[in-house]
Write a protein that holds these residues in place. Structure first.
Motif, mmCIF file in Angstrom:
data_model
loop_
_atom_site.group_PDB
_atom_site.id
_atom_site.type_symbol
_atom_site.label_atom_id
_atom_site.label_comp_id
_atom_site.label_asym_id
_atom_site.label_seq_id
_atom_site.Cartn_x
_atom_site.Cartn_y
_atom_site.Cartn_z
ATOM 1 N N HIS A 229 -0.446 -1.014 2.697
ATOM 2 C CA HIS A 229 -0.949 -1.252 4.048
ATOM 3 C C HIS A 229 0.187 -1.215 5.071
ATOM 4 O O HIS A 229 -0.014 -0.786 6.209
ATOM 5 C CB HIS A 229 -1.660 -2.601 4.101
ATOM 6 N N GLU A 232 0.619 2.296 5.982
ATOM 7 C CA GLU A 232 -0.470 2.766 6.849
ATOM 8 C C GLU A 232 -0.193 2.373 8.293
ATOM 9 O O GLU A 232 -0.374 3.172 9.223
ATOM 10 C CB GLU A 232 -1.802 2.159 6.387
ATOM 11 N N VAL A 402 -8.550 5.541 3.787
ATOM 12 C CA VAL A 402 -8.230 4.169 3.406
ATOM 13 C C VAL A 402 -9.548 3.512 3.052
ATOM 14 O O VAL A 402 -10.399 3.293 3.917
ATOM 15 C CB VAL A 402 -7.535 3.418 4.560
ATOM 16 N N GLU A 417 -12.198 2.928 6.134
ATOM 17 C CA GLU A 417 -11.702 2.689 7.482
ATOM 18 C C GLU A 417 -12.013 3.874 8.386
ATOM 19 O O GLU A 417 -11.815 5.028 8.011
ATOM 20 C CB GLU A 417 -10.191 2.420 7.460
ATOM 21 N N ALA A 457 -11.327 -1.860 9.835
ATOM 22 C CA ALA A 457 -10.221 -2.182 8.938
ATOM 23 C C ALA A 457 -10.779 -2.830 7.682
ATOM 24 O O ALA A 457 -11.779 -3.553 7.731
ATOM 25 C CB ALA A 457 -9.215 -3.117 9.607
ATOM 26 N N ARG A 460 -8.247 -7.787 4.216
ATOM 27 C CA ARG A 460 -6.975 -7.843 3.498
ATOM 28 C C ARG A 460 -6.493 -9.281 3.350
ATOM 29 O O ARG A 460 -6.812 -10.149 4.151
ATOM 30 C CB ARG A 460 -5.898 -7.017 4.219
ATOM 31 N N GLY A 464 -1.159 -8.191 2.573
ATOM 32 C CA GLY A 464 -1.455 -6.819 2.952
ATOM 33 C C GLY A 464 -2.320 -6.091 1.940
ATOM 34 O O GLY A 464 -2.822 -5.007 2.212
ATOM 35 N N LYS A 465 -2.507 -6.687 0.753
ATOM 36 C CA LYS A 465 -3.371 -6.065 -0.253
ATOM 37 C C LYS A 465 -4.832 -6.157 0.178
ATOM 38 O O LYS A 465 -5.221 -7.081 0.899
ATOM 39 C CB LYS A 465 -3.208 -6.759 -1.612
ATOM 40 N N VAL A 466 -5.627 -5.197 -0.276
ATOM 41 C CA VAL A 466 -7.058 -5.240 0.009
ATOM 42 C C VAL A 466 -7.667 -6.475 -0.647
ATOM 43 O O VAL A 466 -7.367 -6.798 -1.800
ATOM 44 C CB VAL A 466 -7.752 -3.961 -0.514
ATOM 45 N N ASP A 520 -5.206 -3.434 15.353
ATOM 46 C CA ASP A 520 -4.635 -3.805 14.070
ATOM 47 C C ASP A 520 -5.090 -5.194 13.611
ATOM 48 O O ASP A 520 -4.623 -5.693 12.585
ATOM 49 C CB ASP A 520 -3.105 -3.772 14.142
ATOM 50 N N THR A 522 -6.916 -8.072 11.756
ATOM 51 C CA THR A 522 -7.476 -8.122 10.409
ATOM 52 C C THR A 522 -8.242 -9.420 10.222
ATOM 53 O O THR A 522 -8.286 -10.279 11.107
ATOM 54 C CB THR A 522 -6.367 -8.037 9.348
#
Length: 888
Positions: A229, A232, A402, A417, A457, A460, A464-466, A520, A522
């Protein structure tokens, strides 16, 4: 209870060495720099002394110590000291909910949190701790999980040494905390650099923040770590590493990155003088397991490389790979393999329960390097076919999307995404259908059982991991509502639409992204973390209240995910929220303040003090928003952004009004009347309130930029504001005097009032609230020589201290929200509106003032958003052009 050193004459000797060697050996690196924070450097010798002192305070009895860590010197010292003393350290994020959950699950003996007193929960220990147990980390990056990984001293030391050797770290290397330290990958950066005597730059800044890269450049950082991420985000900003001559390597781990992306970043690094180092690891192996040497990256972009020194990887056949004789489960053996898991306090007494790690990842070995091809635990069965979700994720990533897949034996859900779809030149229903066809072909199942959800998005984790559980939850919700055809939240082309109460994670994240102009944002973002300030607070608060019913206390510091969870209350509470709600006190006071200012000036009524009320609110919001920044750099950036939003529209209006009417001098327009004097203009002090806010904020920010005062404010925030209040009172009672204008309108004479609002925000206990209330009662009377004005100011400060919200009918709360949100613009513009109407039509003067001010507010908002959009589109075109011409 505060910890105290052992009794005895003189200073007790340093505690026995029980911790990892990388901590015990700190002093041998002497005067070399160990840590850098906000420009302040800590040598290894100083760090060793700080760690020894803290370890001494923790005592020699071995205990379970929970350390909630941030990227700050004091927090790192807490962590290292707990290791140094030989304690079992439970490391986690500095998050109230996470800490509370782990305290409830494991009952630690001591809790250490940044900027908080030591919480010694008992003398001695309540636990049977195995002698080898050194460190406990949450599994799979899911901070706060009650399932912990048990690590030994050998695990920590061996992996730090292996990583340092794999990367060729030297004492002149310098890392930066681009990942949180509670995350095993981020923690391993700290360990490996301390192991060789290198330095670590501590910061909470994001890689998408220009200030982060300014810091990297200024501190000559040689290494930056990132998860997929991270890359990205870097791709969206057009990052190449150019202009960073000290940068040697950028490491990538924390999940698979598409081979094409690996190849592009590898080539970008080669052109700009740095290496991309692909790595693979798991918390269960203390951090990293394998490293791909940079010289092999171009030929093997889909590989994880070879085992770290001292470790061994092999591929073991499993039923899932029966059709591929070269594939199997990756199994790792080495000194960094954990002792085992812990799921309850009794497990802390266990020794080693395994000698090798079955990673759960499916892989193969080719040309001497390993690659990951799937995940054993991520399978669904559709039409009798076993489908590996990890492989589907990889295929979508290879296509430039993504995305993450989840599902059960009836439906496959993929969350994609939006930006990836649009970057590929497709949009709308056609793009979604193309994804569905791709997956159907890959799986060999009908497209009717594949549900594609488009989101701004992916959810996460902080690392930063899904957030795969969140993706699975979405899949479960789609399943229970009948999938794509029957899902009432599905938009026209598969995009998740807001539930009726508007409180989904994605819905709230999208709201933040829109109102704060932060695409950005999240699920783990907070209002303050996204740069929200007092100017954007009102609009976001009102819009959130419409969706949530009632805002929880401290919502501006609460993550989007937690706000959505809190919103899942009973239906009765939501119905009550629709009929009536509570308006946050500072919002209500802003609406009341601007009403009083305009109505008093227009001769509709005479209740002076509205502007001074607003000054107290300004101090209250300064403490909540600007002072909540994780470091001085972020604080200064937030202050600058907030002042820019205040000054640009104000200076523009005053300049134009001055040119047309001749009322205002250039000094007035530039907020310099207090410095240069009124120059004969009779209306020079119209904008004293704005000038006071600007110069007080600038002065206080400069004061807190002094490192010792910055640290003091973070550790003892209430005491610090007390010092500022004391300074302000010297001017209030004319112990110090600067005669630059009317006493009740100049910044230096109003600092104490701003500080009282600030103190109201910092008052955390009943005694502190009583102290602020008493200070208001003792200092406000006599300053204005007007009992009505003084009563208004005292009551408003008391409300900030004691009242979190004011009951308001829903319709009135929306009106009040609009007035509060546009209060700055109404204040700036009303001086050129009401004077023409106050004598004959005073009520009309009030209405016209609000109409013009609110219209100007909307105009500024639209222009600002348009400029932001154009700038973002320009940046995206540049990035796209760069991708088209160079593989970056």
């Amino acid at each position: 209870m505060l910890l105290t050193p052992a009794a005895g004459g003189g200073r007790p000797a340093a505690p026995p060495v029980h911790g990892p060697a990388l901590v015990a050996d700190l002093a041998r690196h002497g005067s070399a720099t160990a840590l850098v924070e906000d420009g302040h450097r800590v040598t290894y010798g100083d760090l060793a002394r700080m760690v020894d002192d803290r370890a001494e305070a923790l005592g020699t009895t071995r205990r379970l110590v929970l350390v909630a860590i941030r990227s700050t010197t004091t927090s790192v010292v807490d962590y290292l000291a707990a290791l140094r003393g030989g304690h079992a350290v439970l490391l986690t994020a500095d998050d109230d909910a996470v800490v509370a959950g782990l305290v409830a699950a494991y009952d630690p003996d001591v809790v250490l949190r940044p900027d908080a007193p030591v919480d010694e929960r008992r003398v001695g220990t309540a636990h049977d701790l195995h002698p080898d147990l050194t460190l406990l980390l949450s599994t799979s990056g899911s901070t706060g999980s009650p399932k912990l990984v048990r690590l030994s001293r050998e695990n920590v030391d061996s992996n730090a040494a292996a990583i340092a050797a794999s990367l060729g770290l030297e004492p002149d290397d310098r890392a930066v905390t681009s990942l949180p330290l509670h995350y095993t990958y981020g923690l391993s950066v700290l360990h490996s650099h301390l192991r060789v005597g290198a330095a670590v730059v501590l910061t909470g800044l994001s890689v998408v923040d220009a200030c982060f890269w300014d810091l990297v450049r200024a501190e000559a950082v040689t290494g930056v770590a990132g998860v997929p991420h991270t890359f990205e985000l870097l791709a969206r900003t057009g990052f190449t590493g150019a202009g960073l001559p000290a940068l040697r390597r950028v490491t990538q781990a924390g999940g698979r990155m598409a081979p094409d992306a690996v190849r592009r970043w590898h080539e970008t690094g080669r052109r700009h003088g740095w290496d991309l180092v692909v790595m693979y690891g798991q918390t269960e192996a203390t951090a990293r397991i394998a490293v791909l040497p940079p010289h092999l990256t171009g030929a093997h972009p889909g590989s994880i490389g070879r085992a770290v020194p001292g470790g061994e990887l092999r591929v073991e056949p499993v039923p899932e790979t029966a059709d591929d004789p070269d594939a199997g489960e990756l199994v790792y053996r080495g000194p960094n393999v954990m002792l085992g898991y812990a799921e309850e306090p009794a497990d802390l007494a266990l020794g080693r329960t395994l000698t090798e790690l079955r990673t759960g990842d499916l892989g193969r070995q080719r040309d001497g390097v390993f690659e990951v091809v799937g995940r054993r635990s991520r399978f669904v069965k559709l039409f009798g076919l076993r489908i590996d979700l990890g492989v589907l994720d990889a295929r979508l990533a290879d296509a430039g999307l993504v995305a993450a897949c989840a599902g059960d034996d009836d439906v496959l859900v993929v969350v994609v995404e939006r930006e990836g779809l649009e970057r590929g030149g497709a949009a709308g229903a056609g793009a979604v259908e193309a994804v569905r066809r791709r997956l159907a072909g890959a799986c060999g199942v009908p497209g009717t059982v594949i549900d594609v959800v488009v989101a701004d998005a992916l959810p996460r984790l902080a690392s930063g991991k899904v957030d795969l559980p969140a993706v699975r939850d979405l899949a479960a919700r789609r399943r229970t509502t009948g999938g794509r055809a029957a899902d009432p939240t599905a938009g026209a082309w598969g995009t998740a639409r807001q539930p009726a109460h508007g409180a989904s994670v994605e819905g709230l994240r999208a709201l933040y992204a829109e109102l704060l102009e932060r695409p950005d944002a999240t699920a783990d973002s907070t209002f303050v973390g996204l740069g929200g300030d007092s100017l954007s607070y009102v609009e976001v608060a009102v819009r959130l209240e419409e969706r949530l019913g009632t805002l929880p206390p401290g919502w501006h510091l609460t993550t989007v995910r937690d706000l959505a969870a809190a919103a899942h209350q009973d239906d009765g509470a939501r119905r009550r929220g629709r009929l009536g709600g509570r308006l946050e006190t500072s919002v209500a006071l802003r609406a009341i303040g601007i009403l009083l200012v305009v109505m008093t000036h227009s001769n509709v009524l005479f209740v002076p003090g509205g502007a001074h009320l607003l000054l107290g609110v300004a101090g209250f919001n300064f403490a909540r928003f600007q002072l909540s920044a994780a470091d001085r750099t972020t604080r200064v950036r937030r202050v600058g952004a907030s002042l820019g939003r205040l000054l640009v529209p104000s200076v523009l209006w005053i300049s134009v009004a001055g040119a047309v009417t001749g009322l205002y001098s250039p000094a007035t327009a530039l907020m310099l009347t207090n410095v240069l004097g009124p120059d004969g203009w009779g209306s020079a002090w119209h904008f004293w309130f704005l000038e006071a806010v600007v110069w007080i904020v600038v002065g206080v920010t400069a004061l807190l930029s002094v490192p010792v005062l910055d640290r003091l404010e973070r550790r003892r925030p209430f005491a610090t504001v007390g010092m500022v209040l004391g300074l302000g009172l010297l001017f209030r009672f004319e112990v110090l005097a600067l005669d630059t204008g009317p006493t009740i309108q100049t910044p230096q004479n109003l600092l104490w009032l701003f500080a009282l609002g600030w103190a109201a925000a910092r008052a955390a206990t009943v005694w502190q609230r009583l102290a602020v209330t008493a200070a208001a009662l003792l200092t406000v009377p006599g300053f204005f020589d007007n009992p009505l004005r003084e009563a208004l100011v005292v009551l408003s400060l008391a409300a900030l201290v004691w009242v979190t919200g004011v009951p308001f009918p829903r319709v009135l709360s929306r009106v009040a929200g609009v007035l509060a949100a546009g209060s700055l613009y109404v204040y700036v513009t009303h001086w050129t509106v009401y004077p023409y109407l106050e004598d004959d039509y005073p009520v009309l003067g009030v209405l016209a003032s609000f109409a013009v001010g609110l219209a100007y507010w909307q105009l500024v908002e639209r222009v600002t958003r348009r400029v932001t959009l154009v700038r973002r589109q320009t940046q995206e075109r540049r990035t796209a052009g760069s991708r088209a011409t160079t593989p970056a």
